[in-house]
Enzyme design. Structure first.
Site, PDB file in Angstrom:
ATOM      1  N   HIS A 168     -14.141   1.780  60.707  1.00  0.00           N
ATOM      2  CA  HIS A 168     -13.867   0.916  59.675  1.00  0.00           C
ATOM      3  C   HIS A 168     -13.108  -0.409  59.799  1.00  0.00           C
ATOM      4  O   HIS A 168     -12.554  -1.013  58.939  1.00  0.00           O
ATOM      5  CB  HIS A 168     -12.980   1.635  58.215  1.00  0.00           C
ATOM      6  CG  HIS A 168     -13.742   2.571  57.720  1.00  0.00           C
ATOM      7  ND1 HIS A 168     -14.777   2.365  56.644  1.00  0.00           N
ATOM      8  CD2 HIS A 168     -13.800   3.881  58.040  1.00  0.00           C
ATOM      9  CE1 HIS A 168     -14.987   3.443  56.354  1.00  0.00           C
ATOM     10  NE2 HIS A 168     -14.602   4.530  56.807  1.00  0.00           N
ATOM     11  N   TYR A 205     -13.314   8.870  45.493  1.00  0.00           N
ATOM     12  CA  TYR A 205     -12.698   8.041  46.805  1.00  0.00           C
ATOM     13  C   TYR A 205     -13.906   7.131  47.397  1.00  0.00           C
ATOM     14  O   TYR A 205     -14.800   7.850  47.866  1.00  0.00           O
ATOM     15  CB  TYR A 205     -11.994   8.992  47.914  1.00  0.00           C
ATOM     16  CG  TYR A 205     -11.661   8.212  49.147  1.00  0.00           C
ATOM     17  CD1 TYR A 205     -10.649   7.166  48.993  1.00  0.00           C
ATOM     18  CD2 TYR A 205     -11.961   8.343  50.271  1.00  0.00           C
ATOM     19  CE1 TYR A 205     -10.320   6.546  49.918  1.00  0.00           C
ATOM     20  CE2 TYR A 205     -11.784   7.595  51.523  1.00  0.00           C
ATOM     21  CZ  TYR A 205     -10.712   6.682  51.409  1.00  0.00           C
ATOM     22  OH  TYR A 205     -10.529   5.885  52.263  1.00  0.00           O
ATOM     23  N   ASP A 261      -9.434  -3.591  49.214  1.00  0.00           N
ATOM     24  CA  ASP A 261      -9.524  -4.712  50.192  1.00  0.00           C
ATOM     25  C   ASP A 261      -9.539  -6.165  49.289  1.00  0.00           C
ATOM     26  O   ASP A 261     -10.639  -6.400  49.233  1.00  0.00           O
ATOM     27  CB  ASP A 261     -10.343  -4.386  51.283  1.00  0.00           C
ATOM     28  CG  ASP A 261     -10.151  -3.112  52.071  1.00  0.00           C
ATOM     29  OD1 ASP A 261      -9.202  -2.644  51.997  1.00  0.00           O
ATOM     30  OD2 ASP A 261     -11.246  -2.696  52.654  1.00  0.00           O
ATOM     31  N   ASP A 294      -7.138  -6.539  54.419  1.00  0.00           N
ATOM     32  CA  ASP A 294      -7.968  -5.104  54.759  1.00  0.00           C
ATOM     33  C   ASP A 294      -6.893  -4.046  54.680  1.00  0.00           C
ATOM     34  O   ASP A 294      -5.991  -4.243  55.345  1.00  0.00           O
ATOM     35  CB  ASP A 294      -8.689  -5.228  55.924  1.00  0.00           C
ATOM     36  CG  ASP A 294      -9.682  -4.220  56.545  1.00  0.00           C
ATOM     37  OD1 ASP A 294     -10.400  -3.622  55.253  1.00  0.00           O
ATOM     38  OD2 ASP A 294      -9.913  -3.670  57.324  1.00  0.00           O
ATOM     39  N   GLN A 348     -21.511   0.862  51.835  1.00  0.00           N
ATOM     40  CA  GLN A 348     -20.405   1.649  51.138  1.00  0.00           C
ATOM     41  C   GLN A 348     -19.822   1.160  49.733  1.00  0.00           C
ATOM     42  O   GLN A 348     -19.763   1.747  48.737  1.00  0.00           O
ATOM     43  CB  GLN A 348     -18.913   1.671  52.053  1.00  0.00           C
ATOM     44  CG  GLN A 348     -17.674   2.068  51.562  1.00  0.00           C
ATOM     45  CD  GLN A 348     -16.668   2.042  52.275  1.00  0.00           C
ATOM     46  OE1 GLN A 348     -16.739   2.485  53.442  1.00  0.00           O
ATOM     47  NE2 GLN A 348     -16.039   1.061  52.125  1.00  0.00           N
ATOM     48  N   ARG A 374      -7.355   6.549  55.221  1.00  0.00           N
ATOM     49  CA  ARG A 374      -8.128   7.290  54.333  1.00  0.00           C
ATOM     50  C   ARG A 374      -7.438   6.789  52.890  1.00  0.00           C
ATOM     51  O   ARG A 374      -7.582   7.461  51.810  1.00  0.00           O
ATOM     52  CB  ARG A 374      -7.732   8.870  54.278  1.00  0.00           C
ATOM     53  CG  ARG A 374      -8.529   9.219  55.642  1.00  0.00           C
ATOM     54  CD  ARG A 374      -8.118  10.853  56.198  1.00  0.00           C
ATOM     55  NE  ARG A 374      -8.847  11.010  57.327  1.00  0.00           N
ATOM     56  CZ  ARG A 374      -9.968  11.088  57.565  1.00  0.00           C
ATOM     57  NH1 ARG A 374     -10.788  11.211  56.516  1.00  0.00           N
ATOM     58  NH2 ARG A 374     -10.544  11.444  58.649  1.00  0.00           N
ATOM     59  N   GLN A 390       0.408 -27.382  47.552  1.00  0.00           N
ATOM     60  CA  GLN A 390       0.961 -28.667  47.575  1.00  0.00           C
ATOM     61  C   GLN A 390       0.757 -29.503  46.207  1.00  0.00           C
ATOM     62  O   GLN A 390      -0.021 -29.074  45.152  1.00  0.00           O
ATOM     63  CB  GLN A 390       0.022 -29.537  48.628  1.00  0.00           C
ATOM     64  CG  GLN A 390       0.209 -29.070  49.817  1.00  0.00           C
ATOM     65  CD  GLN A 390       1.568 -28.776  50.798  1.00  0.00           C
ATOM     66  OE1 GLN A 390       1.677 -28.191  51.326  1.00  0.00           O
ATOM     67  NE2 GLN A 390       2.184 -29.994  50.367  1.00  0.00           N
ATOM     68  N   LYS A 450     -10.242   1.873  50.005  1.00  0.00           N
ATOM     69  CA  LYS A 450      -9.410   0.896  49.437  1.00  0.00           C
ATOM     70  C   LYS A 450     -10.089  -0.014  48.783  1.00  0.00           C
ATOM     71  O   LYS A 450     -11.247  -0.173  49.041  1.00  0.00           O
ATOM     72  CB  LYS A 450      -8.176   0.551  50.091  1.00  0.00           C
ATOM     73  CG  LYS A 450      -7.057   1.716  50.101  1.00  0.00           C
ATOM     74  CD  LYS A 450      -6.580   1.817  48.560  1.00  0.00           C
ATOM     75  CE  LYS A 450      -5.649   3.035  48.453  1.00  0.00           C
ATOM     76  NZ  LYS A 450      -5.101   3.313  46.991  1.00  0.00           N
ATOM     77  N   ASN A 506     -22.945  -9.867  35.838  1.00  0.00           N
ATOM     78  CA  ASN A 506     -22.067 -10.021  37.035  1.00  0.00           C
ATOM     79  C   ASN A 506     -21.485  -8.998  37.667  1.00  0.00           C
ATOM     80  O   ASN A 506     -22.183  -7.857  37.428  1.00  0.00           O
ATOM     81  CB  ASN A 506     -20.816 -10.726  36.008  1.00  0.00           C
ATOM     82  CG  ASN A 506     -19.924  -9.777  35.310  1.00  0.00           C
ATOM     83  OD1 ASN A 506     -19.737  -8.678  35.653  1.00  0.00           O
ATOM     84  ND2 ASN A 506     -19.741 -10.394  34.036  1.00  0.00           N
ATOM     85  N   TYR A 527     -21.487   1.916  60.554  1.00  0.00           N
ATOM     86  CA  TYR A 527     -20.665   3.107  59.815  1.00  0.00           C
ATOM     87  C   TYR A 527     -20.352   2.646  58.481  1.00  0.00           C
ATOM     88  O   TYR A 527     -20.005   1.520  57.991  1.00  0.00           O
ATOM     89  CB  TYR A 527     -19.239   3.233  60.591  1.00  0.00           C
ATOM     90  CG  TYR A 527     -18.856   4.716  60.019  1.00  0.00           C
ATOM     91  CD1 TYR A 527     -19.739   5.767  60.277  1.00  0.00           C
ATOM     92  CD2 TYR A 527     -17.748   4.450  59.008  1.00  0.00           C
ATOM     93  CE1 TYR A 527     -19.074   7.006  59.753  1.00  0.00           C
ATOM     94  CE2 TYR A 527     -17.422   5.940  58.522  1.00  0.00           C
ATOM     95  CZ  TYR A 527     -18.092   6.939  58.761  1.00  0.00           C
ATOM     96  OH  TYR A 527     -17.485   8.272  58.164  1.00  0.00           O
ATOM     97  N   ASP A 561     -17.288  -4.415  51.568  1.00  0.00           N
ATOM     98  CA  ASP A 561     -17.748  -3.645  52.690  1.00  0.00           C
ATOM     99  C   ASP A 561     -18.742  -2.768  52.394  1.00  0.00           C
ATOM    100  O   ASP A 561     -19.035  -1.948  51.895  1.00  0.00           O
ATOM    101  CB  ASP A 561     -16.338  -2.630  52.672  1.00  0.00           C
ATOM    102  CG  ASP A 561     -16.574  -1.566  53.872  1.00  0.00           C
ATOM    103  OD1 ASP A 561     -17.618  -1.724  54.722  1.00  0.00           O
ATOM    104  OD2 ASP A 561     -15.753  -0.815  54.261  1.00  0.00           O
TER     105      ASP A 561
HETATM  106  C1  F6R Z   1     -11.546   2.825  55.180  1.00  0.00           C
HETATM  107  C2  F6R Z   1     -10.224   3.492  55.576  1.00  0.00           C
HETATM  108  C3  F6R Z   1     -10.248   4.533  56.712  1.00  0.00           C
HETATM  109  C4  F6R Z   1     -11.236   5.673  56.247  1.00  0.00           C
HETATM  110  C5  F6R Z   1     -10.949   6.859  57.405  1.00  0.00           C
HETATM  111  C6  F6R Z   1     -11.765   7.889  57.175  1.00  0.00           C
HETATM  112  O1  F6R Z   1     -11.381   1.856  54.434  1.00  0.00           O
HETATM  113  O2  F6R Z   1      -9.196   3.126  55.115  1.00  0.00           O
HETATM  114  O3  F6R Z   1      -9.035   4.862  56.950  1.00  0.00           O
HETATM  115  O4  F6R Z   1     -10.736   6.501  54.990  1.00  0.00           O
HETATM  116  O5  F6R Z   1     -11.389   6.104  58.757  1.00  0.00           O
HETATM  117  O6  F6R Z   1     -13.179   7.465  57.043  1.00  0.00           O
HETATM  118  P1  F6R Z   1     -14.579   8.314  56.824  1.00  0.00           P
HETATM  119  O7  F6R Z   1     -14.056   9.146  55.562  1.00  0.00           O
HETATM  120  O8  F6R Z   1     -15.426   7.297  56.305  1.00  0.00           O
HETATM  121  O9  F6R Z   1     -14.706   9.162  57.994  1.00  0.00           O
HETATM  122 MG    MG Z   2     -12.059  -2.738  54.292  1.00  0.00          MG
HETATM  123 MG    MG Z   3     -14.523   0.330  55.165  1.00  0.00          MG
END
Ligand code: F6R
Ligand code: MG
Ligand code: MG
Length: 365
Positions: A19, A229, A234, A132, A95, A266, A242, A232, A105, A91, A12
């Protein structure tokens, strides 16, 4: 027969207005860079796409897995795309790039990867799954159903080529350990761990008789690497289909019954995992339901066919309906568990920052 490696590498590196959706401009940059790598014969072929906010580089090549040149190629593409994302003020630009100190690697740098080196069969159908808003352990349930549950996969019973079963390699992502379990004999032992997907994640599945690779997933957990944090993780997953492996239909079947996975809003909530076509892989409501896309390809001397968007099928409409219903039900819990993740998992979210301020409020009983 020369071997071919399939590498699915994702990150990401920023998205449009939140997101849920990547940017065409960034995608085109990645496409051009992969086109160049193909022209220079660094890779054989590629397919590049977004699932939600995650840029997915699917590449085939003649190097082995975890090859420094291939990982560097992917990493440089993510760096370039992050730069563009920053210019565009997308946005969360950049990240998942936790460190730029590339040393051989992608481990520990942020991007997730699933790779397998195979001898191409007479026909080689392979499915690339990407999710995702969830975490790598989300595949545990599905891999168990596909490779170990005869109620899901009749081939395990009736096809002599599958009947001997499969070996699961499980990683403990907290303690950096691994163990292998032989299915079906050690099914109950394996389930001790598979049922705890935040910590134990299936890395690979092998055919038992010849240890041929059947499936491989990405296991990196960003927050465990970063210690904070970062959304996630993803995950991605490659599964061969087959002839000596479960059929496409057997591989897709468990997705017809949505389950709850960790990762919505979040990175802190259990939400249903909804199978969708590529065009619907853009979570908006409550940054959820978590999405899973399955693209199938046929390999030909390392070249990829056009993708088949497997969940683009009305047969999965009911699964999507059920997932929406599950979403309504779990949302009613608001800030309460079991919608919100248990406290030990909340340690890897932004909650501890809030708790820090409240610490002195508590007096001894
Ligand atoms: C991102 C996710 C979203 C963000 C949420 C807050 O993978 O799961 O739920 O955590 O939109 O985002 P921020 O902290 O970037 O404002
Ligand atoms: Mg994602
Ligand atoms: Mg994201």
């Amino acid at each position: 027969m020369e071997k071919v490696t399939i590498s699915l590498i994702k990150a990401d590196i920023g998205s449009l207005a939140g997101h849920g959706r990547g940017s065409e401009d960034v995608l085109n940059v990645a496409k051009d860079l992969l086109e160049k790598a193909k022209a220079e014969q660094k890779i054989i072929d590629f397919f590049v796409y977004y699932v939600g906010d995650d840029l997915q580089l699917l590449m085939t090549h003649r190097k082995f897995i975890e090859d420094p040149e291939i990982h560097k190629l992917a990493f440089d593409i993510f760096l370039k795309c992050s730069e563009i994302a920053k210019e565009l003020k997308l946005y969360g630009a950049g990240q998942d790039i936790l460190s730029t100190a590339f040393s051989g690697n992608l481990k520990g740098l942020g991007p997730g990867f699933a790779e397998m080196c195979i001898e191409e069969r007479k026909s080689e159908p392979i499915i690339a799954f990407s999710a995702d808003k969830t975490e790598p352990g989300a595949w545990n349930y599905y891999l168990f159903k596909i490779f170990a549950d005869p109620f899901n996969t009749p081939g395990l019973v009736i096809d002599p080529k599958l009947h001997s079963g499969f070996i699961f390699e499980i990683h403990d992502v907290y303690e950096h350990k691994k163990a292998r379990f032989s299915m079906p004999e050690e099914m109950y032992d394996a389930l001790v761990y598979l049922g705890a997907p935040a910590r134990f994640v299936v890395k690979s599945v092998f055919k038992k008789d010849n240890m041929e690779i059947a499936a491989v997933s990405s296991v990196e957990r960003l927050s465990l690497i970063a210690g904070r944090y970062v959304g996630k993780d993803d995950p991605v997953l490659l599964v061969r289909a087959q002839e000596r492996f479960p059929s496409v239909g057997e591989i897709l079947e468990p997705f017809a019954n949505p389950i709850f996975v960790a990762g919505g809003m979040r990175g802190s909530h259990y939400v249903p995992l909804m199978p969708v076509s590529l065009k619907d892989a853009h979570p908006t409501r409550f940054d959820a339901p978590a999405r899973v896309v399955a693209l199938a390809f046929n390999l030909k001397n390392g070249y990829l066919s056009k993708p088949v968007d497997l969940f683009d099928d009305p047969a999965f409409d009911r699964a999507r309906e059920i997932a929406n219903e599950m979403m309504d039900i779990i949302r009613k819990h608001g800030p309460f568990e079991p919608h919100r993740l248990p406290l030990d998992e909340m340690e890897y979210t932004t909650l501890p920052l809030v708790e820090e301020k409240l610490r002195n409020r508590w007096e001894k009983l």
